[in-house]
Design an enzyme around this catalytic site. Sequence first.
Site, short mmCIF file in Angstrom:
data_model
loop_
_atom_site.label_atom_id
_atom_site.label_comp_id
_atom_site.label_asym_id
_atom_site.label_seq_id
_atom_site.Cartn_x
_atom_site.Cartn_y
_atom_site.Cartn_z
N LYS A 215 0.81 -1.23 0.00
CA LYS A 215 0.00 0.00 0.00
C LYS A 215 0.84 1.27 0.00
O LYS A 215 0.46 2.29 -0.58
CB LYS A 215 -0.93 0.01 1.23
CG LYS A 215 -2.03 -1.03 1.15
CD LYS A 215 -3.15 -0.57 0.24
CE LYS A 215 -4.26 -1.63 0.14
NZ LYS A 215 -5.15 -1.39 -1.00
N GLU B 221 -9.84 7.06 2.18
CA GLU B 221 -10.75 6.14 2.82
C GLU B 221 -9.93 4.96 3.32
O GLU B 221 -8.83 4.72 2.84
CB GLU B 221 -11.78 5.63 1.80
CG GLU B 221 -11.33 4.45 0.94
CD GLU B 221 -10.15 4.75 0.01
OE1 GLU B 221 -9.94 5.94 -0.29
OE2 GLU B 221 -9.45 3.81 -0.40
N SER C 181 1.69 -9.74 -0.89
CA SER C 181 1.41 -8.30 -0.82
C SER C 181 1.60 -7.69 0.56
O SER C 181 1.83 -6.50 0.68
CB SER C 181 -0.01 -8.04 -1.33
OG SER C 181 -0.93 -8.81 -0.60
#
Lengths: 387, 260, 396
Positions: free
Chosen positions: C88, C110, C377
């Site tokens: 991220k 968000e 990830s």
Amino acid sequence: MSQVAIKNGYYGEFGGSFVPEDLQQVLQYIGEQYEKYKNDPEFNEELDYYLREYAGRENPLYLAENLTKQLGGAKIYLKREDLNHTGSHKINNVLGQILLAKRMGVKRVIAETGAGQHGVATATACAMFGMECTIYMGAKDTKRQALNVFRMELLGAKVVAVDKGQGLLKEAVDEAFADLVANYKNTFYLIGSAVGPTPYPEMVEHFQSIISKESRAQHLEKEGKLPTAVVAAVGGGSNAAGAFAHYKEDKEVRLIGVEPAGAATLSKGSPAVFHGFKSFVLQDEEGNLLETSSIAAGLDYQGVGPLHAHLHSTGRGEYVTVTNEEVLEAFQTLSRVEGIIPALESSHAVAYALKLAPTLSPEDSIIVNVSGRGDKDVEQVFEMLNK
Amino acid sequence: MSQLKEAILSTTSGGNKAFIPYIMAGDGGLEKLQPTILKLQELGVTAIEVGIPFTDPVADGPTIERAGERALANGTTLRKVIETLTSFADKIQVPLVAMTYLNPILAYGVEKFAEDAKLAGIRGVIIPDMPLEEREIVHPALKANHIALVQLVSLTSTSERIERLTKASEGFIYAVTVNGITGARSSFASELEEHFKKIQEYTDTPVLAGFGISTPEHVKSFSDFCSGVIVGSKIVDSLVADDWATIEELVKASKVTAVK
Amino acid sequence: MTTEVKGRFGRFGGQFVPETLMTALQELEEAYEHFKNDDSFQQELHYYLKNYVGRETPLYFAERLTEACGGAKIYLKREDLNHTGAHKINNALGQALLAKRMGKKKIVAETGAGQHGVATATACALLNLECIVYMGAEDVKRQALNVFRMELLGTKVVAVEKGSATLKDAVNEALRHWVTHIDDTHYILGSALGPHPFPTIVRDFQRVIGDETKAQILEIENRLPNAIVACVGGGSNSIGMFYPFVQDTDVALYGVEAAGQGIETGKHAAAIQGGQTGVLHGAFMYLLQDENGFITEAHSISAGLDYPGVGPEHCHLHETGRATFDSVTDEEALEGVKLLCRTEGILPALESSHAVYYASKLAKTMSPDEILVICLSGRGDKDVHTISAALGGDLA
């Protein structure tokens, strides 16, 4: 490097191996094996491979620009051990010792753990190398740290709750040594901090010295000179040992170890033999151990590695203390200013650097060893701040 | 000319300003839809904007969003709204303008929606999450059924976009009077008048002001430089409170101006 | 294969937003087009990725996992080793830098479980940007510690009480906030979703995953992999991994969606496997919805995959057949956690565990001279509570 200070298992007058004869022989054998492999090119190549591909080294030496600006003094560099696999410097040593165990042909690794960090790191590496793994943990600690017990089990380790004495770390260590004596032929005891009888302190320092090997080269590349000071937190002292190692001969580089005010072994303790080695210990006149209290579980220890006792008594190292309040403040400052949440252990080093930097000039630079990430501590800090 | 545009022009040609109230279909139950529409009609509104509830109404402010949640909780769907409207379509004399997000139309089927909407008395459609660039998805079907596709013009729209939007808009041009979402605001930017002039330059399609108009004073002040207003949140609140006096005041304001 | 015409990937994507946002999106698109080719921007991004995030991340040969599966040689792309523990940060940092260059001083974002929120809060702390994160009220309760983390990083967290009070409602609120603060605020969308140009921007900031992987595998194996597996929620890690390989048609791409309790139960988050096309949050894509076009709730044990839509570029890769999409249930994902823990000592995020489980099955069908890459990830530290509760302490 470390050979300079170490002679026959001693750092000056500190260190040694004060253990029963049967254990002594086992330790001697481990020491021999360590000596045999530590300079073996093939061994080191394999260790490098796992440090790089698995642990994710080298990690950055990051110029904390915002923090530097805010403090208005020395440049602050952060050595990012927090970015290692499993989130701290612990993995460096675990990989080194486990590769040694593998070379020695053993199939089983044991370790002690208090809060669970070293147990998790050990279980991790055992899973990767397919080694059988047993972790000794005080019965009380297994209850307080149920989630870490679960993690170790998830990694395939067997966690043994030691229900003797107070059911804490000390009992877990005793139990692990007993296991080693009984099973040394197929078992390796993996100690996580730069403490314990010879050869462990030296071995741990050696495997952790990758931290300063990298930081020294990185700093030279970025600044064209050595840093003014290296600052690291000290409990048992493994991350500091690694952060200092390659600077020991660079007399112009200040080596600063930061202890918790509530567990200031070097500042307030005195020499004694404890847990099988000679070092500084927090004790009363009668030789009884004193209670310690630190918000960082990883620093909450009455003793300290013999290397640090030596650096302290020779004056090569400076050892200072910070309070819990200063540590909490530093934890929040680094989070807010740089977006890096440090472990509470590492926050001790940060806290001292916050005080030191403004007293130095912009030509100076400080390397702060961010030994681990603070994810594990967020819940604790949340509770402390919301009381 | 669309029936919607015709209705507005006939209002303004008589000296009055167009007044379009917004209601959320299904708020208070779909059985309220008929009496509400018929009563608004009696008050002399120009057209009625009928909101269709949606699960994710990103363009709506808190009042309309809550109304939508109530309507959804009542089981209101686009299909049921159209069925209900069709059941009393013969009594509807003012054009209805459906305000719905795109996805319910896609789920209904664009062509089927256009055909059924026509039978339900819907003469215009506003789709807040469908910009001009995407209008071909629905425009042919709406056109075939004589339903006007109303475009919104916002304060943030560039001159180049304003020109394209106003030229494309059918029925009327919905000029958004605040930066943001629907809801009552206490004051208005002074450059609004300038904005409206710019919009009207490009077209003879009437320009109506919407978003944040909640008092008779607002209605009057906007009437000075546009063809009329759309009042949403205030109407929705008043309907919940069954406060028809307030609604009447608002509608009157659009006429009083003309008399003045 | 993947073509972009006005923000479209085939028939997917687009800009389905209120008119108020159109100018902002256009401004963003122009700024992005400019800075994407700006050397000083790219250098700055590269500096932070290297020195702050800790890139490049290893492409690690998972020897014991390979043995355990008994088939293709398995490599793990270690995004779990990034600062903040997942991929991220690649996007959060890129967009925060972009915002700064655009002269925006404030950021809105968000977050679902809090991962993107923490990454964004981190980038904003680093770059001195004011940050507001919208989070569903339900999620705020479930993820109190992540809320505290964001606050520690100096971010304001706003609980959204509306709708289902989860991720999609947080997106709605963040969009609303952006609409009303367009002048000084940039919206950092966390996944390869939303209106154009977001899916493209997010993909470009995440493609570092695939670019590194390609260079690494060529160096290690001197050839491209036979297959790549990544989990797909919104689809940011997977599109970042896939994109540099799309033209290499010999490389099979597998996207793994969250089947939750099973697609047949309706409680899942597999938009491609179990949804229909529609429009939400600015894009035409596969969506979980009912026959009225109302968006239905997604279900997955993994909060990061718990979203009713899927990025438009993935929809296109699915429709053209360039990528294969399949799904893995909650229970299977937990098997993936156990497998990777036991064989490699790596605790994967529950999201990534979907890819791990799928890959473990796929590898068996491949031969030992074939290569499979898994996009790992994120790390699973954040999920230990959930995993422990789900397994009920039963690790047998």
